[in-house]
Design an enzyme around this catalytic site. Structure first.
Site, short mmCIF file in Angstrom:
data_model
loop_
_atom_site.label_atom_id
_atom_site.label_comp_id
_atom_site.label_asym_id
_atom_site.label_seq_id
_atom_site.Cartn_x
_atom_site.Cartn_y
_atom_site.Cartn_z
CE LYS A 1 -16.62 -6.32 6.07
NZ LYS A 1 -15.62 -5.75 5.17
NE ARG B 1 -4.44 -1.34 1.51
CZ ARG B 1 -5.49 -1.45 2.28
NH1 ARG B 1 -5.47 -0.95 3.50
NH2 ARG B 1 -6.58 -2.01 1.84
N GLY C 1 -10.61 -7.63 1.93
CA GLY C 1 -9.60 -7.78 2.98
C GLY C 1 -9.39 -9.24 3.36
P1 ADP Z 1 -13.95 -9.85 2.51
O1 ADP Z 1 -13.21 -9.11 3.59
O2 ADP Z 1 -13.02 -10.63 1.62
O3 ADP Z 1 -14.90 -8.98 1.74
P2 ADP Z 1 -15.96 -10.75 4.40
O4 ADP Z 1 -15.45 -9.77 5.38
O5 ADP Z 1 -17.32 -10.55 3.83
O6 ADP Z 1 -14.89 -10.96 3.23
O7 ADP Z 1 -16.04 -12.22 5.05
C1 ADP Z 1 -14.91 -12.88 5.56
C2 ADP Z 1 -15.31 -13.75 6.72
O8 ADP Z 1 -16.36 -14.63 6.36
C3 ADP Z 1 -14.18 -14.61 7.21
O9 ADP Z 1 -13.86 -14.23 8.53
C4 ADP Z 1 -14.76 -16.03 7.16
O10 ADP Z 1 -14.41 -16.82 8.26
C5 ADP Z 1 -16.23 -15.78 7.18
N1 ADP Z 1 -17.03 -16.90 6.64
C6 ADP Z 1 -17.07 -17.34 5.38
N2 ADP Z 1 -17.88 -18.41 5.27
C7 ADP Z 1 -18.38 -18.65 6.51
C8 ADP Z 1 -19.28 -19.63 7.05
N3 ADP Z 1 -19.82 -20.56 6.29
N4 ADP Z 1 -19.54 -19.56 8.37
C9 ADP Z 1 -18.98 -18.61 9.13
N5 ADP Z 1 -18.13 -17.67 8.69
C10 ADP Z 1 -17.82 -17.68 7.38
MG MG Z 2 -13.77 -8.57 5.54
#
Ligand code: ADP
Ligand code: MG
Length: 403
Positions: A200, A40, A354
């Protein structure tokens, strides 16, 4: 009607000016306060070099972490100490508090000196966009350049207010990122395969409305997929999902039916008992009939189906892990997606988020991804809305200040 992207520093001559540059610099920091990953910093260097080559004096603004007030643990000093490595021949001064700083620091700035304002989130006025604070910031420069894509979805003083008062342009990293993302979604090489997972849910679910219209395939995983399974009336046991999002998920399933897109949900899953710590898990076909269990990853059949689709893709856009990847047992689905994506050599591949990037760190072949976005939230909002507050601020600025 597509908006043209606002002018960047390549489209205008900025020479011998005091330039306020909003940079990223929001690096990951180790517990011992060293920089864990300086990507970054690195991706802003071309913009800084270009401006320096035209004899401009630079005043850099960035945030680090999420401080509510002044916090020495989140000082930009670690970044300032690193900068000479990337911009040799220049000296760097960290301005501890620009509001009280001796005005001479700014008026006597030499061409070989780069000023870096201390973590801009130390000031609550940054978020509240306080007019007096904005005025003081604006006095520091003649021209504004925004090279922080990661913050472009946030309307704050240093991303949105400054260019209301002086000509503003985008930097090179910002331009590349915005153009790449919009191109991937609006005029992709088909088939366009979008993969959305993660947790999210409410912030991602609206994005799907846009993806349904543009994608050929949408592959869902993670807790996001759980919400869709629930919306279809499936038993999902104690899986993570979002109750409030079920209604939207239902509408999206209906909307997907009206479009040529194939919206895919997992057909099997890795499940475990959330209250049982013995780390054992089962793979079962969905719907999950076992109450008291939770879905933690897509299963192998789903991974195979998704991988086949990814291998046929012309463009792949991916955000969100397929499972609870922090536990190695439930990283399998995410790794399978990654492998399919990096083995499709003809597709244009775009990955952001992230946690998605955290799940992929230290993986081989990362360089095979065509574009790794530096902004998770910003990438999703840009896909959803086609623009971002900081981009609109530049557009406004260019209308106001340039003919
Ligand atoms: P990003 O930061 O890549 O946009 P998110 O913040 O939306 O992704 O989601 C990431 C989180 O989702 C991780 O901490 C992961 O453990 C959680 N996660 C993904 N699938 C599941 C699931 N089936 N049950 C619980 N947590 C999950
Ligand atoms: Mg995230």
């Amino acid at each position: 009607m597509k908006n043209t992207y606002p002018k960047s520093i390549l489209d205008v001559q900025i020479i011998n000016k005091r330039v306020i540059v909003r940079v990223d610099f929001d690096v990951a920091v180790n517990p011992d306060h060293s920089i864990a990953d300086d990507q970054r910093i690195i991706h802003n260097i071309p913009t800084l070099k270009k401006l320096l080559s035209n004899k401009n004096k630079l005043i850099l603004i960035a945030k680090l972490g999420r401080p509510k007030k002044r916090d020495s643990n989140l000082s930009l000093k670690i970044v300032v100490d690193k900068l000479p490595q990337y911009l040799p021949g220049y000296t760097f001064k960290l301005v501890n508090d620009f509001l009280t700083e001796d005005p001479k620091t700014f008026s006597d700035q030499k061409h070989s000196e780069i000023l870096v304002l201390e973590n801009i989130r130390f000031y609550p006025q940054e978020k509240s966009m306080d007019p007096d604070y904005v005025r003081t910031l604006c006095q520091l420069g003649d021209v504004y350049v925004n090279d922080s894509f990661g913050m472009a979805h946030r309307a704050e003083a240093s991303t949105v207010s400054i260019p209301q008062h002086m000509p503003g342009f985008s930097g090179l990293a910002m331009k590349k990122e915005v153009e790449t993302i919009l191109q991937s979604i609006d005029s992709p090489k088909h088939p366009l395969v979008t993969i959305i997972g993660g947790a999210k849910i409410s912030s991602k679910i609206h994005l799907l409305e846009k993806l349904i219209v543009t994608s050929d395939y949408i592959l869902l995983g993670g807790a996001l997929a759980n919400t869709f399974l629930k919306a279809q009336g499936y038993e999902i046991g104690d899986s993570l999902y979002e109750y409030e999002a079920i209604e939207v998920a239902r509408k999206l399933l209906y909307l997907a039916d009206q479009h040529p897109v194939q919206l895919m949900l997992p057909v099997d899953a890795a499940i475990a008992d959330p209250d049982d710590n013995d780390e054992s898990y089962d793979v079962v076909p969905l719907p999950l009939m076992r109450r008291g269990y939770a879905i933690y990853d897509i299963g192998p059949r789903t991974a195979d189906i998704y991988a086949d689709i990814i291998q046929q893709a012309g463009t792949v856009v991916w955000n969100g892990p397929m499972g609870l990847f922090e536990n190695p047992e439930f990283k399998t689905g995410t790794t399978a997606i990654y492998q399919a994506l990096t083995h499709n050599e003809k597709a244009f591949t775009l990955v952001g988020g992230g946690d998605t990037l955290a799940a992929l760190s230290h993986k081989k072949h990362l360089d095979r991804i065509d574009h790794v976005s530096t902004g998770g939230g910003a990438m999703l909002e840009l896909i959803e809305k086609g623009t971002l507050p900081a981009i609109e601020a530049l557009r406004f600025s260019q209308k106001k200040f340039t003919k």
